[in-house]
Design a protein around this motif. Structure first.
Motif, mmCIF file in Angstrom:
data_model
loop_
_atom_site.group_PDB
_atom_site.id
_atom_site.type_symbol
_atom_site.label_atom_id
_atom_site.label_comp_id
_atom_site.label_asym_id
_atom_site.label_seq_id
_atom_site.Cartn_x
_atom_site.Cartn_y
_atom_site.Cartn_z
ATOM 1 N N ASN A 23 39.015 42.758 36.902
ATOM 2 C CA ASN A 23 39.627 41.453 36.700
ATOM 3 C C ASN A 23 40.757 41.474 35.680
ATOM 4 O O ASN A 23 41.457 40.488 35.514
ATOM 5 C CB ASN A 23 38.569 40.423 36.273
ATOM 6 C CG ASN A 23 37.920 40.785 34.955
ATOM 7 O OD1 ASN A 23 37.649 41.944 34.698
ATOM 8 N ND2 ASN A 23 37.669 39.794 34.139
ATOM 9 N N ASN A 48 33.542 43.386 44.111
ATOM 10 C CA ASN A 48 33.636 42.533 42.925
ATOM 11 C C ASN A 48 34.045 41.109 43.292
ATOM 12 O O ASN A 48 33.584 40.135 42.691
ATOM 13 C CB ASN A 48 34.643 43.117 41.934
ATOM 14 C CG ASN A 48 34.126 44.358 41.242
ATOM 15 O OD1 ASN A 48 32.939 44.651 41.284
ATOM 16 N ND2 ASN A 48 35.017 45.101 40.615
ATOM 17 N N SER A 52 31.844 37.893 42.543
ATOM 18 C CA SER A 52 32.428 36.866 41.690
ATOM 19 C C SER A 52 32.402 35.504 42.379
ATOM 20 O O SER A 52 32.039 34.494 41.771
ATOM 21 C CB SER A 52 33.875 37.244 41.331
ATOM 22 O OG SER A 52 34.527 36.184 40.664
ATOM 23 N N ASN A 55 28.917 34.119 42.508
ATOM 24 C CA ASN A 55 28.490 33.633 41.195
ATOM 25 C C ASN A 55 29.122 32.287 40.846
ATOM 26 O O ASN A 55 28.553 31.507 40.071
ATOM 27 C CB ASN A 55 28.829 34.658 40.113
ATOM 28 C CG ASN A 55 27.973 35.906 40.216
ATOM 29 O OD1 ASN A 55 26.859 35.873 40.754
ATOM 30 N ND2 ASN A 55 28.485 37.027 39.720
ATOM 31 N N SER A 171 37.459 33.409 43.741
ATOM 32 C CA SER A 171 37.593 34.426 42.704
ATOM 33 C C SER A 171 39.033 34.453 42.224
ATOM 34 O O SER A 171 39.965 34.314 43.016
ATOM 35 C CB SER A 171 37.195 35.793 43.268
ATOM 36 O OG SER A 171 37.389 36.797 42.312
#
Length: 228
Positions: A23, A48, A52, A55, A171
């Motif tokens: 990130n 990822n 992300s 989440n 994200s």
């Protein structure tokens, strides 16, 4: 010799940092990367990105959204550029279970659709940062017509957020301007739209499954005797 060693070390560190702390970077590969490096870096970025986005997903918000979709007589998606392809894919998915989604593409038609909208509609606005030149005016029109708005956006500040009834977050690994392509953003949006589709499907699982199955059986029942 020292310069070459330093450069190679820097590239190696850069690659490793991409994998472990993606990130912080907006470029996922460098010119010297081999094809294996490209595929590994992209695989890591995708993993990822999905983690992300998952989440960031508010399940209570998601539940409210699909119930609002169920309640709405019309669902309109407002977006631009490459996001239109993802909106069209979502439109296709929903059509398979008998739900019509409107995706106006031309700016005038988008404004016209917003102006004729009302409380019976649900407007889905896809905007990473609120930079679309016409989305601001469309949002203003939708607010005036009292149309419920679902905004799909990044975690960065978005001026459209204050007008949305519901918000889902993409994200935000990538910078809008300084990037090679929208690798992470595209995948994040696709994941969100797929989650919305499956969550809606689940509301009437047996009914939707039967509708989709019967539709394709009907299509296969009559073989084409002409070239499309």
């Amino acid at each position: 010799m020292f310069v070459i060693f330093f450069y190679e070390t820097l590239v190696s560190v850069f690659r490793n940092t991409i994998v472990t702390n993606i990130n912080q970077f907006i470029i996922i590969f460098v010119r010297e990367d081999e094809l294996l490096d490209l595929t590994d870096n992209e695989k890591t970025l995708y993993s990822n990105t999905v983690n992300s986005t998952c989440n960031l997903m508010d399940l209570n918000e998601l539940k409210k959204i699909v119930l609002q979709m169920k309640k709405a007589k019309f669902i309109d998606i407002y977006t631009s550029a490459g996001n239109l392809f993802f909106a069209e894919n979502f439109k296709f998915q929903m059509a398979e279970i008998g739900i019509n989604i409107n995706v106006p593409e031309e700016e005038y038609l988008q404004h016209l659709t917003a102006s004729t909208s009302d409380k019976t509609h649900l407007a889905i606005i896809i905007s990473f940062g609120g930079r679309g030149r016409c989305l601001s005016s469309i949002t203003g029109i939708l607010k005036e017509t009292q149309t419920p708005i679902l905004l799909i956006t990044s975690t960065d500040d978005n001026p459209l957020k204050k007008h949305a009834k519901y918000v889902l977050y993409m994200s935000s690994f990538e910078n809008h301007f300084n990037k090679i392509s929208s690798f992470s953003t595209r995948l994040s949006l696709l994941y969100i739209l797929d989650i919305i589709y499956t969550s809606y499907f689940k509301l009437d699982y047996e009914k939707n499954l039967k509708y989709k199955t019967d539709t394709y059986k009907r299509m296969q029942k009559y073989p084409r005797d002409y070239k499309c």
